[in-house]
Design a protein around this motif. Sequence first.
Motif, PDB file in Angstrom:
ATOM      1  N   GLU A 153      -5.948  -9.553  -9.161  1.00 43.57           N
ATOM      2  CA  GLU A 153      -5.981 -10.115  -7.816  1.00 43.57           C
ATOM      3  C   GLU A 153      -4.640 -10.724  -7.457  1.00 43.57           C
ATOM      4  O   GLU A 153      -3.842 -11.027  -8.341  1.00 43.57           O
ATOM      5  CB  GLU A 153      -7.091 -11.171  -7.744  1.00 43.57           C
ATOM      6  CG  GLU A 153      -8.476 -10.604  -8.007  1.00 43.57           C
ATOM      7  CD  GLU A 153      -9.552 -11.678  -7.936  1.00 43.57           C
ATOM      8  OE1 GLU A 153      -9.205 -12.863  -7.713  1.00 43.57           O
ATOM      9  OE2 GLU A 153     -10.725 -11.354  -8.105  1.00 43.57           O
ATOM     10  N   PRO A 154      -4.383 -10.959  -6.147  1.00 37.86           N
ATOM     11  CA  PRO A 154      -5.239 -10.655  -5.002  1.00 37.86           C
ATOM     12  C   PRO A 154      -5.032  -9.222  -4.514  1.00 37.86           C
ATOM     13  O   PRO A 154      -4.289  -8.441  -5.124  1.00 37.86           O
ATOM     14  CB  PRO A 154      -4.759 -11.652  -3.952  1.00 37.86           C
ATOM     15  CG  PRO A 154      -3.288 -11.776  -4.222  1.00 37.86           C
ATOM     16  CD  PRO A 154      -3.164 -11.685  -5.718  1.00 37.86           C
ATOM     17  N   ILE A 169      -7.019  -2.255   6.638  1.00 38.84           N
ATOM     18  CA  ILE A 169      -6.920  -1.727   5.272  1.00 38.84           C
ATOM     19  C   ILE A 169      -6.722  -2.871   4.289  1.00 38.84           C
ATOM     20  O   ILE A 169      -5.878  -3.736   4.492  1.00 38.84           O
ATOM     21  CB  ILE A 169      -5.747  -0.727   5.151  1.00 38.84           C
ATOM     22  CG1 ILE A 169      -6.022   0.523   5.997  1.00 38.84           C
ATOM     23  CG2 ILE A 169      -5.492  -0.344   3.688  1.00 38.84           C
ATOM     24  CD1 ILE A 169      -4.831   1.441   6.136  1.00 38.84           C
ATOM     25  N   MET A 170      -7.519  -2.860   3.226  1.00 36.70           N
ATOM     26  CA  MET A 170      -7.358  -3.801   2.125  1.00 36.70           C
ATOM     27  C   MET A 170      -7.483  -3.017   0.820  1.00 36.70           C
ATOM     28  O   MET A 170      -8.505  -2.373   0.575  1.00 36.70           O
ATOM     29  CB  MET A 170      -8.409  -4.907   2.171  1.00 36.70           C
ATOM     30  CG  MET A 170      -8.241  -5.955   1.073  1.00 36.70           C
ATOM     31  SD  MET A 170      -9.399  -7.343   1.230  1.00 36.70           S
ATOM     32  CE  MET A 170     -10.944  -6.536   0.817  1.00 36.70           C
ATOM     33  N   ARG A 171      -6.443  -3.032   0.031  1.00 43.08           N
ATOM     34  CA  ARG A 171      -6.406  -2.284  -1.219  1.00 43.08           C
ATOM     35  C   ARG A 171      -6.051  -3.216  -2.369  1.00 43.08           C
ATOM     36  O   ARG A 171      -5.478  -4.288  -2.158  1.00 43.08           O
ATOM     37  CB  ARG A 171      -5.362  -1.168  -1.130  1.00 43.08           C
ATOM     38  CG  ARG A 171      -5.698  -0.044  -0.164  1.00 43.08           C
ATOM     39  CD  ARG A 171      -6.853   0.776  -0.657  1.00 43.08           C
ATOM     40  NE  ARG A 171      -6.996   2.057   0.022  1.00 43.08           N
ATOM     41  CZ  ARG A 171      -7.870   2.983  -0.333  1.00 43.08           C
ATOM     42  NH1 ARG A 171      -8.679   2.780  -1.356  1.00 43.08           N
ATOM     43  NH2 ARG A 171      -7.958   4.122   0.328  1.00 43.08           N
ATOM     44  N   GLU A 217       4.009 -16.049  -4.120  1.00 42.65           N
ATOM     45  CA  GLU A 217       3.693 -17.448  -3.821  1.00 42.65           C
ATOM     46  C   GLU A 217       3.207 -17.579  -2.383  1.00 42.65           C
ATOM     47  O   GLU A 217       3.835 -18.217  -1.535  1.00 42.65           O
ATOM     48  CB  GLU A 217       4.920 -18.320  -4.084  1.00 42.65           C
ATOM     49  CG  GLU A 217       5.335 -18.323  -5.554  1.00 42.65           C
ATOM     50  CD  GLU A 217       6.623 -19.084  -5.794  1.00 42.65           C
ATOM     51  OE1 GLU A 217       7.190 -19.620  -4.822  1.00 42.65           O
ATOM     52  OE2 GLU A 217       7.073 -19.136  -6.953  1.00 42.65           O
ATOM     53  N   VAL A 218       2.082 -16.938  -2.104  1.00 43.89           N
ATOM     54  CA  VAL A 218       1.503 -16.959  -0.762  1.00 43.89           C
ATOM     55  C   VAL A 218       0.008 -17.235  -0.884  1.00 43.89           C
ATOM     56  O   VAL A 218      -0.610 -16.886  -1.889  1.00 43.89           O
ATOM     57  CB  VAL A 218       1.731 -15.610  -0.033  1.00 43.89           C
ATOM     58  CG1 VAL A 218       3.207 -15.390   0.252  1.00 43.89           C
ATOM     59  CG2 VAL A 218       1.159 -14.439  -0.821  1.00 43.89           C
ATOM     60  N   PRO A 219      -0.581 -17.864   0.133  1.00 40.00           N
ATOM     61  CA  PRO A 219      -2.032 -18.035   0.108  1.00 40.00           C
ATOM     62  C   PRO A 219      -2.712 -16.721   0.469  1.00 40.00           C
ATOM     63  O   PRO A 219      -2.219 -15.952   1.303  1.00 40.00           O
ATOM     64  CB  PRO A 219      -2.269 -19.101   1.190  1.00 40.00           C
ATOM     65  CG  PRO A 219      -1.130 -18.917   2.144  1.00 40.00           C
ATOM     66  CD  PRO A 219       0.045 -18.479   1.316  1.00 40.00           C
ATOM     67  N   GLY A 220      -3.802 -16.431  -0.160  1.00 37.99           N
ATOM     68  CA  GLY A 220      -4.560 -15.245   0.204  1.00 37.99           C
ATOM     69  C   GLY A 220      -3.922 -13.962  -0.295  1.00 37.99           C
ATOM     70  O   GLY A 220      -3.215 -13.935  -1.308  1.00 37.99           O
ATOM     71  N   SER A 221      -4.157 -12.885   0.458  1.00 38.50           N
ATOM     72  CA  SER A 221      -3.715 -11.552   0.053  1.00 38.50           C
ATOM     73  C   SER A 221      -2.207 -11.397   0.160  1.00 38.50           C
ATOM     74  O   SER A 221      -1.544 -12.092   0.925  1.00 38.50           O
ATOM     75  CB  SER A 221      -4.395 -10.496   0.935  1.00 38.50           C
ATOM     76  OG  SER A 221      -5.793 -10.577   0.828  1.00 38.50           O
ATOM     77  N   PHE A 222      -1.684 -10.427  -0.611  1.00 40.47           N
ATOM     78  CA  PHE A 222      -0.266 -10.089  -0.515  1.00 40.47           C
ATOM     79  C   PHE A 222      -0.009  -9.269   0.748  1.00 40.47           C
ATOM     80  O   PHE A 222      -0.844  -8.449   1.149  1.00 40.47           O
ATOM     81  CB  PHE A 222       0.196  -9.264  -1.717  1.00 40.47           C
ATOM     82  CG  PHE A 222       0.202 -10.005  -3.021  1.00 40.47           C
ATOM     83  CD1 PHE A 222       0.393 -11.375  -3.083  1.00 40.47           C
ATOM     84  CD2 PHE A 222       0.037  -9.316  -4.219  1.00 40.47           C
ATOM     85  CE1 PHE A 222       0.423 -12.049  -4.294  1.00 40.47           C
ATOM     86  CE2 PHE A 222       0.060  -9.971  -5.438  1.00 40.47           C
ATOM     87  CZ  PHE A 222       0.252 -11.340  -5.475  1.00 40.47           C
ATOM     88  N   ASP A 223       1.162  -9.457   1.337  1.00 42.51           N
ATOM     89  CA  ASP A 223       1.633  -8.591   2.412  1.00 42.51           C
ATOM     90  C   ASP A 223       2.084  -7.282   1.765  1.00 42.51           C
ATOM     91  O   ASP A 223       2.975  -7.293   0.910  1.00 42.51           O
ATOM     92  CB  ASP A 223       2.804  -9.269   3.132  1.00 42.51           C
ATOM     93  CG  ASP A 223       3.380  -8.426   4.259  1.00 42.51           C
ATOM     94  OD1 ASP A 223       3.089  -7.216   4.342  1.00 42.51           O
ATOM     95  OD2 ASP A 223       4.151  -8.981   5.063  1.00 42.51           O
ATOM     96  N   PRO A 224       1.494  -6.130   2.134  1.00 41.85           N
ATOM     97  CA  PRO A 224       1.874  -4.880   1.465  1.00 41.85           C
ATOM     98  C   PRO A 224       3.356  -4.550   1.606  1.00 41.85           C
ATOM     99  O   PRO A 224       3.925  -3.858   0.756  1.00 41.85           O
ATOM    100  CB  PRO A 224       1.001  -3.823   2.157  1.00 41.85           C
ATOM    101  CG  PRO A 224       0.517  -4.450   3.410  1.00 41.85           C
ATOM    102  CD  PRO A 224       0.462  -5.919   3.149  1.00 41.85           C
TER     103      PRO A 224
END
Length: 203
Positions: free
Chosen positions: A77-78, A87-89, A102-109
């Motif tokens: 994760e994430p 889209i979420m992969r 070092e970001v909250p939530g999902s990564f920026d693709p």
Amino acid sequence: MTIAPDNAQQGASHRYRAMRDFVQSMDDTLPGKFEVTKEGIVHDMMAPVGPHELTTLHLRKRLEKVMPDEIVAHTGEPDVEDEPAGIMRRPDVMVIALADMEVPGSFDPRTLIAAIEVVSRSNPDNDWVSKMRDYPLIGVPVYAVFDPRTGTGAVLTDIHPTPDGPRYATRKDFVYGEDVTIGDWTISTQNLPRYESRTGEQR
């Protein structure tokens, strides 16, 4: 380019968020990996150990031997997520700078250096077809595929516009045993595990 009316965009966004919430609620409940694509939810059943997971481990270790300390081959994760694209992969391996994690939530693709997938026996089209379409669409610059069914793979680069949306312009195929270059780093594919052949199935 056709722009959807505001209410259509809102409907699509609401549908995506509902699927994303369902996927996140299932993550710790059912085995396998859940992802969201334009077509809906993909559930990829994976054995907890075996050629798939061993390949992921080998690739992570081989990459991290040749990459600088500030770049990692991250597994787990994430997710990577592009909500406007719906889209979420969750790539098997994400090559990414530590600072971009070092970001909250999902990564920026678009912060990924590369996404790497090990083809699953249960749903190979997810890696060879759907992700080959989704990853350039959300801005992942390099996509590498390793296929333990056949002992082959490919590295795709150079996103370019097409009438069907962004696609990779360059594809370099390889067979297990050859060196392969992913981004700026070259690793060996020697001795990567293979799936055992089933009756009537070609290896």
